[in-house]
Design an enzyme around this catalytic site. Structure first.
Site, PDB file in Angstrom:
ATOM      1  N   HIS A   1     140.654-160.343  64.647  1.00  0.00           N
ATOM      2  CA  HIS A   1     139.701-161.313  64.132  1.00  0.00           C
ATOM      3  C   HIS A   1     138.836-161.868  65.263  1.00  0.00           C
ATOM      4  O   HIS A   1     139.358-162.295  66.290  1.00  0.00           O
ATOM      5  CB  HIS A   1     140.418-162.474  63.438  1.00  0.00           C
ATOM      6  CG  HIS A   1     141.203-162.068  62.229  1.00  0.00           C
ATOM      7  ND1 HIS A   1     142.427-161.419  62.318  1.00  0.00           N
ATOM      8  CD2 HIS A   1     140.943-162.204  60.905  1.00  0.00           C
ATOM      9  CE1 HIS A   1     142.875-161.184  61.094  1.00  0.00           C
ATOM     10  NE2 HIS A   1     142.003-161.648  60.227  1.00  0.00           N
TER      11      HIS A   1
ATOM     12  N   LYS B   1     142.126-153.187  60.548  1.00  0.00           N
ATOM     13  CA  LYS B   1     141.354-154.271  59.931  1.00  0.00           C
ATOM     14  C   LYS B   1     140.544-154.962  61.025  1.00  0.00           C
ATOM     15  O   LYS B   1     141.107-155.544  61.950  1.00  0.00           O
ATOM     16  CB  LYS B   1     142.283-155.264  59.236  1.00  0.00           C
ATOM     17  CG  LYS B   1     141.555-156.448  58.606  1.00  0.00           C
ATOM     18  CD  LYS B   1     142.562-157.400  57.974  1.00  0.00           C
ATOM     19  CE  LYS B   1     141.898-158.676  57.478  1.00  0.00           C
ATOM     20  NZ  LYS B   1     142.898-159.651  56.983  1.00  0.00           N
TER      21      LYS B   1
ATOM     22  N   LYS C   1     107.553-164.134  52.753  1.00  0.00           N
ATOM     23  CA  LYS C   1     106.537-163.457  51.939  1.00  0.00           C
ATOM     24  C   LYS C   1     105.318-163.027  52.752  1.00  0.00           C
ATOM     25  O   LYS C   1     104.640-162.073  52.392  1.00  0.00           O
ATOM     26  CB  LYS C   1     106.102-164.360  50.783  1.00  0.00           C
ATOM     27  CG  LYS C   1     107.208-164.602  49.763  1.00  0.00           C
ATOM     28  CD  LYS C   1     106.696-165.359  48.560  1.00  0.00           C
ATOM     29  CE  LYS C   1     107.815-165.537  47.542  1.00  0.00           C
ATOM     30  NZ  LYS C   1     107.333-166.084  46.257  1.00  0.00           N
TER      31      LYS C   1
ATOM     32  N   ASP D   1     104.250-162.131  41.963  1.00  0.00           N
ATOM     33  CA  ASP D   1     104.308-163.572  41.699  1.00  0.00           C
ATOM     34  C   ASP D   1     103.097-164.040  40.903  1.00  0.00           C
ATOM     35  O   ASP D   1     103.217-164.803  39.949  1.00  0.00           O
ATOM     36  CB  ASP D   1     104.344-164.363  43.019  1.00  0.00           C
ATOM     37  CG  ASP D   1     105.740-164.433  43.623  1.00  0.00           C
ATOM     38  OD1 ASP D   1     106.720-164.257  42.869  1.00  0.00           O
ATOM     39  OD2 ASP D   1     105.844-164.654  44.837  1.00  0.00           O
TER      40      ASP D   1
ATOM     41  N   GLY E   1     103.393-168.417  50.520  1.00  0.00           N
ATOM     42  CA  GLY E   1     103.300-167.206  49.709  1.00  0.00           C
ATOM     43  C   GLY E   1     103.047-167.481  48.239  1.00  0.00           C
ATOM     44  O   GLY E   1     102.145-166.894  47.629  1.00  0.00           O
TER      45      GLY E   1
ATOM     46  N   MET F   1     113.342-179.036  45.095  1.00  0.00           N
ATOM     47  CA  MET F   1     114.317-177.942  44.969  1.00  0.00           C
ATOM     48  C   MET F   1     115.720-178.449  45.303  1.00  0.00           C
ATOM     49  O   MET F   1     115.885-179.339  46.133  1.00  0.00           O
ATOM     50  CB  MET F   1     113.939-176.789  45.917  1.00  0.00           C
ATOM     51  CG  MET F   1     114.849-175.572  45.815  1.00  0.00           C
ATOM     52  SD  MET F   1     114.477-174.289  47.058  1.00  0.00           S
ATOM     53  CE  MET F   1     112.931-173.655  46.439  1.00  0.00           C
TER      54      MET F   1
END
Length: 531
Positions: free
Chosen positions: A143, A170, A315, A352, A390, A452
């Site tokens: 790991h 692993k 974009k 879009d 964009g 948002m």
């Protein structure tokens, strides 16, 4: 590192024949009690896991002889037993001899796999030499919680693991960039022993989802969101239902959405459901991308980035990575849809503006009825766009094409001026939009990220200013009902949700990706169900 080659070797099942998904799905059990682990084992089987990982280091108290026998004998699924020490990212802080004794005892009680760390693997495997049951396998793990090393370093690590006598290697690393996953994919494909290759973190999610494509021996998926055993681990439900994990094969084409942030996007839900409905051998996923040019330089095979959706903030930046740009997208100066041709060249489109403008036009038709001669209801309207990125460019260009008088506002005024000049419109500072109302019945389109998720209490314009608009559109779709749209509705304006833009531009993208008509009713049903 060069680009990822997807000329993968033919993968075989454990029995030697080809299978659709050669990768086992493992559910880690991280309950604090034996009883909780027994409950979770049954849930793992119900969900569709192939194997359970018994994390002994998570148990608050542990009696090796009785608890191991109970857990292994009563498991409805094959068992992988781990007791991860704190020095390898686990919770066990006790005596090392006792820890390894417990793992040997698990083998004797019938565990199918033991996971032991590379640091102690040689001695551990030597101690069970000649005692291994026929079906029993040792996983030797390493790991790295800091980064993902070079391909050469990872290759040497696998060789060191193989030298211990391990049955399975692993390798777990940490993603600083999504391109880190490519090095794990290469090792998984070309290793001489079975490999479990995982890159932790959100940028490493694709390493887990695409294990079947590159021949990973198994991947881990949590029983529920709060029960993950490593950063970036998906739930089994998402793996199986959202990403169609069982259908992924070495020849599966990979699509996805490039963005930052990107985890909120519902595009994988829409496209994976659509692919499955028509039997397309394809998967669509989230690509958390920091550097779009680096992404395409690394994942350049048409078998991998077969097609990409492109969202904030890439974009415009993605334009420089394209071999060809659709003329309309070039005029807009932003793209949201990228298709990889069979020769690996990339062509970009902007869907879009189609999605947003058609949705706004239909909203105006509902408000005023059909226009004479089939003219656009936007013709002659004053169309105010907030945002010059964009999405803002797409809206401004689309509205201008329909004959609207366009006004562009943006936080950086110079960008608003530049965009307004390109579409023959006017620019105003974003701070002045609230007091801008030269006439009534205007159309407002929000292409900023204000409102948002998670900042759902924010809005880009005061409520009192909305009374001057006949229709308000918000490109945000998480949440669907933004504060802007709620307040617009309260002032009497018609509203158009960002989900309409998402759905409609998705129709166009699906057709560009596949050459097939989009399953429009399926898209709408899914968005309604998961709004």
């Amino acid at each position: 590192m060069g680009s990822l080659s997807l000329e993968t070797k033919k993968l075989q099942s454990r029995s030697g024949g080809f299978v659709s998904s050669p990768t086992l799905l493992c559910a880690p059990l991280v309950g604090a009690t034996v009883d909780q682990m027994l409950v979770d084992m049954r849930r793992a089987k119900e969900i569709g896991s192939d194997i359970v990982e018994i994390r002994l280091d998570c148990l608050r108290s542990f009696n090796p002889a009785s608890d191991l026998q109970t857990l292994i004998k009563r498991s409805p699924l094959p068992t992988l037993v781990t007791c991860r020490p704190i020095w390898e990212g686990g919770q066990y802080e006790g005596d090392e001899i006792k820890r390894q004794n417990a793992l040997r005892l698990a083998m004797e009680f019938g565990a199918d796999y033991i996971d032991v760390e590379l640091q102690v693997a040689h001695d551990f495997i030597s101690s069970i030499h000649g005692k291994k049951p026929g079906k029993f396998k040792v996983i030797v793990s390493s790991h790295n919680f800091h980064n993902t090393p070079s391909s050469e370093t990872i290759g040497n690590l696998v060789a060191s693991i193989q030298a211990t006598g391990a049955d399975i290697a692993k390798i777990v690393t940490t993603a600083l960039d999504i391109t880190d996953c490519a090095r794990i994919f290469q090792i998984t494909v070309h290793s001489h022993i079975p490999v479990i290759g995982i890159v932790m973190g959100e940028r490493g999610l694709i390493s887990r989802l695409l294990s079947p494509k590159f021949g990973g021996y198994l991947t881990y998926a949590a029983l529920e969101t709060g029960a993950i055993s490593a950063p970036g681990q998906p739930t089994a439900k998402d793996l199986l239902e959202l990403y169609n994990f069982r259908l992924i094969r070495p020849d599966t084409k990979v699509y996805g959405i490039i963005g930052k942030p990107v985890g909120h996007s519902k595009s994988p839900l829409l496209f994976n459901s659509a692919f499955k409905s028509v039997g397309l051998n394809a998967v669509y996923m989230h690509f958390l991308v920091d550097d779009v040019e680096k992404f395409f330089n690394t994942y350049s095979s048409p078998d991998f980035a077969s097609g990409c959706s492109c969202t904030i903030p890439h974009k415009e930046a993605a334009l420089k990575c394209m071999d060809e740009i659709d003329p309309i997208a070039k005029k807009i100066g932003a793209i949201n849809n990228i298709v990889s041709r069979p020769d690996g060249t990339l062509i970009a489109f902007n869907t879009d503006y189609i999605g947003a403008i058609t949705a706004i036009e239909d909203g105006l038709r509902e408000l005023y009825g059909a226009t004479p001669g089939g003219a656009s209801p936007l013709a002659g309207k004053l169309f105010v766009v907030m945002g010059a990125g964009g999405a803002g460019k797409s809206l401004a260009y689309g509205a201008a094409q329909k004959g609207a008088r366009v006004v562009v506002s943006n936080r950086t005024f110079e960008r608003a001026v530049d965009l307004a000049a390109k579409v023959g419109g006017k620019a105003i500072p974003l701070s002045e939009v609230g007091e801008f109302h030269p006439e009534e019945g205007m159309v407002l389109a929000n292409a900023t990220s204000v409102g948002m998720k998670p900042k759902v209490d924010e809005t880009p314009i005061p409520k009192h200013a909305l009374k001057h608009y006949c229709l308000v559109f918000d490109a945000i779709y998480t949440p669907k009902d933004t504060r802007l749209l709620r307040e617009a509705k309260e002032t009497g304006a018609a509203i158009v949700y960002g989900t309409e833009m998402l759905i409609r531009q998705g129709f166009e993208q699906y057709q560009n990706f596949t050459g097939l008509p989009a399953p429009q009713e399926l898209f709408r049903q899914l968005m309604q169900k998961h709004a």
